[in-house]
Design an enzyme around this catalytic site. Structure first.
Site, PDB file in Angstrom:
ATOM      1  CE  LYS A 195      -1.766   2.951   2.307  1.00 50.03           C
ATOM      2  NZ  LYS A 195      -1.547   4.369   1.919  1.00 50.03           N
ATOM      3  N   GLY A 248       6.736   4.891   8.569  1.00 49.58           N
ATOM      4  CA  GLY A 248       5.972   6.128   8.645  1.00 49.58           C
ATOM      5  C   GLY A 248       6.081   6.736  10.021  1.00 49.58           C
ATOM      6  CB  SER A 249       4.036   9.254  11.688  1.00 47.37           C
ATOM      7  OG  SER A 249       2.755   8.671  11.644  1.00 47.37           O
ATOM      8  CB  THR A 250       6.089   7.513  16.352  1.00 45.86           C
ATOM      9  OG1 THR A 250       7.465   7.459  15.935  1.00 45.86           O
ATOM     10  CG2 THR A 250       5.959   6.756  17.655  1.00 45.86           C
ATOM     11  N   GLY A 253       2.302   4.214  13.444  1.00 45.48           N
ATOM     12  CA  GLY A 253       2.894   2.935  13.872  1.00 45.48           C
ATOM     13  C   GLY A 253       2.103   2.318  15.026  1.00 45.48           C
ATOM     14  CD  GLU A 270      12.601   3.590   9.078  1.00 46.11           C
ATOM     15  OE1 GLU A 270      12.532   4.459   9.975  1.00 46.11           O
ATOM     16  OE2 GLU A 270      12.681   3.846   7.878  1.00 46.11           O
ATOM     17  CB  CYS A 304      13.019   8.179   9.097  1.00 43.61           C
ATOM     18  SG  CYS A 304      13.961   7.106   8.038  1.00 43.61           S
ATOM     19  CD  GLU A 401      10.109  12.195  12.316  1.00 44.78           C
ATOM     20  OE1 GLU A 401       8.978  11.712  12.470  1.00 44.78           O
ATOM     21  OE2 GLU A 401      11.056  11.582  11.796  1.00 44.78           O
TER      22      GLU A 401
END
Ligand code: NDP
Length: 499
Positions: A195, A248-250, A253, A270, A304, A401
């Site tokens: 995706k 992607g973003s935390t 995640g 990641e 990242c 971030e």
């Protein structure tokens, strides 16, 4: 359709591709989605293409196709044949390198020299994992006592593919973040549903054509563009997916982990970072100035592993800042297709707004803006390379971030390695980092103290196909690249035979 690219032209193959039919790839067929979405050139705002987006129904079909392929032709294929198909994919990608490169430039905004390098790295990665297939090996070991007490016995392990894998990839390095998941998964013998981010569908739609040309059986690779909240969520929670791999973003995640709970699928993540860059008093500034600047500004800071928290020793502070300001203010911003461009636009207007809000918040918190800080008054989402000095550890600019070209510098008076490590480790993240010094003993001792999956000395973000990459803390679970990247798609089965 002709499209303006700030006066720059595209190769005929890219122009032809943009005028093509942008369907999903499911079970070896190019199929329609449930709706359309537009993707834009972030440097100009113009619409590049309309593409099909799928939802739960398309994810269901793709997972079913991947399961059939896993239990059918891909699962039973000889390792040498799987190797040959992956090698063929590498050659097809190599032959289409201009197309893949230009698509990431116009869809993501990255400068062409970076897109060219990432395309070459993607080819290398497919070759690397193709070559790893015949080296997937188990072990033999001592049989358990209760079996060997009664008879001769043999114990060995088999490495087997995890199964059907969902791969959810972001927009910041579109082709690369997909290939670094696809290549090891396919080498391991898994089948895949990818995706992509709806911000950057193009290079993976081109890859969909190449998957067919390389000779993969139907259903081995499925590519379903769609939105995170619908297609992404459906993939992460699908009961017939054995593993989900996410970059992607935390925050997202965490959602992936929750979605994966239903069937307890394996998860690798990641995620984000706020990586420290430590500049010691004896650093070679001729190296450190461009190195530290690019640690932050590479890929517009949409990276990242960006090194955006700079701890600069007071002895070199003024000279370092002077050099960084000179470097940043001299960077050429422009369309990624322009060979002079060092920094392109941010991915979207919305993301640009978030980055500008971070800049405003840093000013309000008392950080000193020494260069940049403005959005360019031209079409597209261009933000100047921005440097804040006089930062303190409590400021959001030092903690969050930003994913944009924003550097935060804190002056430090110490050379005590434990104290420097304490500053560097004062973050929930742990993805990357770098140390700049001529004292190699101190550098290695400091690296050992930094809680991060990837630390470089006198360079930053030194990732490579064969080098494991991943995060400590809230930067993720698991490792990608190298042998560990392959291991993430393999199960270990222990077998004991009473002979
Ligand atoms: P997200 O983490 O939301 O998006 C990454 C991928 O996840 C995209 O394909 C997205 O799809 C998908 N996704 C989103 N929500 C879900 C969900 N609920 N279930 C499954 N998949 C989902 O990143 P954003 O694009 O929103 O960027 C926000 C921030 O994330 C950035 O500012 C940056 O800080 C960080 N980021 C970090 C990256 C990294 O490399 N570690 C990469 C990208 C972003 P879709 O795009 O279609 O919504």
């Amino acid at each position: 359709m002709t499209r303006p690219f700030d006066g720059h032209t595209l190769s005929p193959e890219t122009v032809a591709f943009l005028d093509g039919d942008m369907r999903l790839l499911i079970d070896g067929e190019r199929v329609e989605g449930e709706a359309f979405h537009e993707t834009r050139d972030p440097a100009t705002g113009i619409v590049l293409a309309r593409f099909h987006v799928g939802g739960k129904a398309q994810i269901d079909s793709a997972v079913a196709a991947a399961r059939r392929a896993f239990e059918g032709p891909w699962g039973s294929m000889a390792a040498a044949e799987r190797t040959a198909i992956l090698q063929h994919l590498a050659r097809v990608m190599e032959a289409n390198a201009t197309l893949l490169t230009e698509l990431d430039v116009i869809d993501n905004g990255m400068p062409r020299f970076i897109a060219g390098l990432t395309t070459a790295n993607c080819v290398e990665m497919v070759d690397y994992y193709a070559g790893a297939i015949l080296r997937i090996e188990g072990t033999t070991t001592t049989p358990p006592r209760h079996v060997s007490a009664e008879a001769e016995a043999l114990t060995y392990t088999l490495r087997e593919p995890v199964g059907v894998v969902g791969q959810i990839v972001p927009w910041n390095v579109p082709l690369s973040t997909a290939i670094l998941k696809l290549a090891p998964a396919l080498a391991a013998g898994c089948t895949v549903v990818v995706k992509p981010s709806e911000e950057t569908p193009l290079s993976l739609l081109a890859l969909a054509d190449m998957i067919g040309e390389a000779g993969f059986p139907a259903g081995v690779v499925n590519i379903v563009n769609g939105f995170g909240a619908t297609a992404g969520q459906a993939l992460a929670e699908h009961p017939d997916v054995d593993k989900v791999s996410f970059t992607g973003s935390t925050a997202t995640g965490r959602r992936i982990v929750m979605a994966a709970m239903g069937n307890l699928k394996k998860v690798s993540l990641e995620l984000g970072g706020k990586s420290p860059v430590i500049v010691m008093p004896d650093a070679d500034l001729a190296l450190a100035v461009p190195g530290v600047a690019m640690a932050t500004f590479f890929l517009q800071g949409q990276n990242c592993m960006a090194g955006t928290r700079i701890f600069a020793h007071e002895d070199i502070y003024d000279a370092l800042i002077k050099g960084l300001v000179q470097f940043a203010s001299g960077m050429t911003l422009g369309h990624g297709l322009d060979p002079a461009t060092m920094q392109g636009p941010l991915i979207s207007e919305a993301h640009c707004g978030k980055v500008m809000a971070h800049i405003d918040a840093a000013k309000a918190a008392g950080a000193r803006l020494v260069t940049g800080g403005e959005k360019l008054a031209r079409p597209g989402n261009f933000v100047q390379p921005t440097i804040f000095t006089d930062c303190t550890p409590d400021m959001a600019v030092m903690r969050e971030e930003i994913f944009g070209p924003v550097m935060a510098v804190q002056k430090v008076a110490t050379t005590d390695l434990d104290e420097l490590a304490r500053l560097a480790n004062d973050t929930p993240y742990g993805l990357s980092g770098s140390v700049w010094t001529r004292d190699m003993a101190a550098a290695h001792r400091l690296v050992k103290r930094v809680r991060s999956g990837h630390v470089s000395i006198n360079c930053h973000g030194a990732v490579g196909t064969n080098i494991p990459f991943g995060g400590y803390g809230q930067s993720g679970w698991g490792r990608e690249f190298g042998q560990e990247g392959l291991d993430g798609y393999l199960e270990t089965k222990a077998v004991t035979a009473r002979l």
